[in-house]
Design an enzyme around this catalytic site. Sequence first.
Site, PDB file in Angstrom:
ATOM      1  N   LYS A  46       0.855  -1.182   0.000  1.00  0.00           N
ATOM      2  CA  LYS A  46       0.000   0.000   0.000  1.00  0.00           C
ATOM      3  C   LYS A  46       0.897   1.239   0.000  1.00  0.00           C
ATOM      4  O   LYS A  46       1.983   1.210   0.579  1.00  0.00           O
ATOM      5  CB  LYS A  46      -0.885  -0.025   1.265  1.00  0.00           C
ATOM      6  CG  LYS A  46      -1.728   1.209   1.480  1.00  0.00           C
ATOM      7  CD  LYS A  46      -2.834   1.329   0.478  1.00  0.00           C
ATOM      8  CE  LYS A  46      -3.623   2.629   0.655  1.00  0.00           C
ATOM      9  NZ  LYS A  46      -4.547   2.879  -0.481  1.00  0.00           N
ATOM     10  N   CYS A 129      -2.499  10.078  -5.834  1.00  0.00           N
ATOM     11  CA  CYS A 129      -3.672   9.711  -5.018  1.00  0.00           C
ATOM     12  C   CYS A 129      -4.694  10.854  -5.072  1.00  0.00           C
ATOM     13  O   CYS A 129      -4.378  11.984  -4.712  1.00  0.00           O
ATOM     14  CB  CYS A 129      -3.278   9.440  -3.573  1.00  0.00           C
ATOM     15  SG  CYS A 129      -4.744   9.087  -2.568  1.00  0.00           S
TER      16      CYS A 129
HETATM   17  C1  SIN Z   1      -6.401   5.754  -1.576  1.00  0.00           C
HETATM   18  O1  SIN Z   1      -5.853   5.232  -0.591  1.00  0.00           O
HETATM   19  O2  SIN Z   1      -7.206   6.663  -1.457  1.00  0.00           O
HETATM   20  C2  SIN Z   1      -6.081   5.260  -2.938  1.00  0.00           C
HETATM   21  C3  SIN Z   1      -4.632   5.349  -3.200  1.00  0.00           C
HETATM   22  C4  SIN Z   1      -4.302   5.981  -4.497  1.00  0.00           C
HETATM   23  O3  SIN Z   1      -5.187   6.266  -5.300  1.00  0.00           O
HETATM   24  O4  SIN Z   1      -3.123   6.228  -4.751  1.00  0.00           O
END
Ligand code: SIN
Length: 310
Positions: A46, A129
Site C-alpha cells: 500500500k 492519489c
Molecule cells: C487511496 O488510498 O485513497 C487510494 C490510493 C491511491 O489512489 O493512490
Amino acid sequence: MTPELSITIAGVRFPSCFMNAAGARCVTREELERLGRSRAGAIVTKSMTVEARQGNPEPRYFGFPSGSINSMGLPNLGYLAYAEMIPALRTFKKPIIASVAGLCEDDFLVIAKEINASRPDLIEVNLSCPNIPGKPQIGYDPEASERLLKRVRPLITVPMGVKLPPYFDPVHHQVMAEVIRRADVDFLSLINSVGNALVVDPDREAVVIKPKGGFGGLGGAIIKPVALANVRAFWKLLEGRVPIIGTGGVVRGIDAFEHMLCGASAVQIGTALVEEGVDVFERLERELAAVLAQKGYGSVDSCRGKLREL
Ligand code: SIN
C-alpha cells in the site's frame, strides 16, 4: 509450449507479469504475506505515509458491474512498519515494490530514504492519489512533480518508478514524458484511478461512498480505454525505453494482452483483486497464456508494443 509470462523491469525479474496494484489488499502484514503465497508476480505495498493512517470514513469503496469507485484516503501502517516488514517478505522470493506517498513533498524524502534502506527490489513513487481532501494530485503539476522527483531520486538506489494519474490531453502526456525523462525514472505505473468521479445510486437517490461528498477514484473495466491510452502515449513518447506497468481495467487475460500491445511490460490488478481475492492471479495467468498461445506469441515480451495503427 506454454507462453513465457515472466518479465524483467529495470533489471529485476518478475516470475509473472501480474501483480497487485498499490492499494488492493496490501495494507497489513497478513495481506502482504497472502500476496507472497499467491501467484502474484510481485508484492506491492500500500502507498505508505509518514504516520500510520486510518484513511477516510466508510463506506469508502463501492464495486458495481463495470468497475469500482474508492476514496480510501491512504489507510496504511506508516513507513516504519513497512520498512520493518520488507526483509521478512523476501522469503517469498518475488520482487517487493514499496509504494511511497506523502502529504507534502518532504514526506516523500523521509520515507524514500528509510524504505530504500530496507532494500525493496523497486520503489514506486505515487504522485497520483486523488483521495486526500484538500491535497491536489501532484502528478497534475509538472513543476512540482519534477522538483519532487529530482529531490527523491538521489535517495533511491533501487529502480525508481512513478505512478501517474491519467492524462486526457496529448500536451499533458508530452509535458509529463519530458519530466519523466529529465528525472531519470526507471519505470512507470500507469494509471492511478480516474480521480474525482461520481457514482450515483438512483434508487436511494444518493452517492455510494461517504468521503468528499461521494467523489472518488474510478477503477476497473470502465477505465480500461483511458489506461490503454496513457500506456500507449507514454510508450511512444519515451520510445519504449522506460518500462511501463499498465494498471486499469484488467479483469480478464485479454485485457492484459491489450495493455501489452500498447507497450506495458506487466500489469497491476486493483478492482478485480478486491472483488475476487488472490486467486485472480492464477486465472489471469491461465487466460493470458491461452490468448498468447492462440495468437502464436511465445512470451509477453514478444507482443509488447505491437499495436497496429490504421
Ligand atoms: C487511496 O488510498 O485513497 C487510494 C490510493 C491511491 O489512489 O493512490
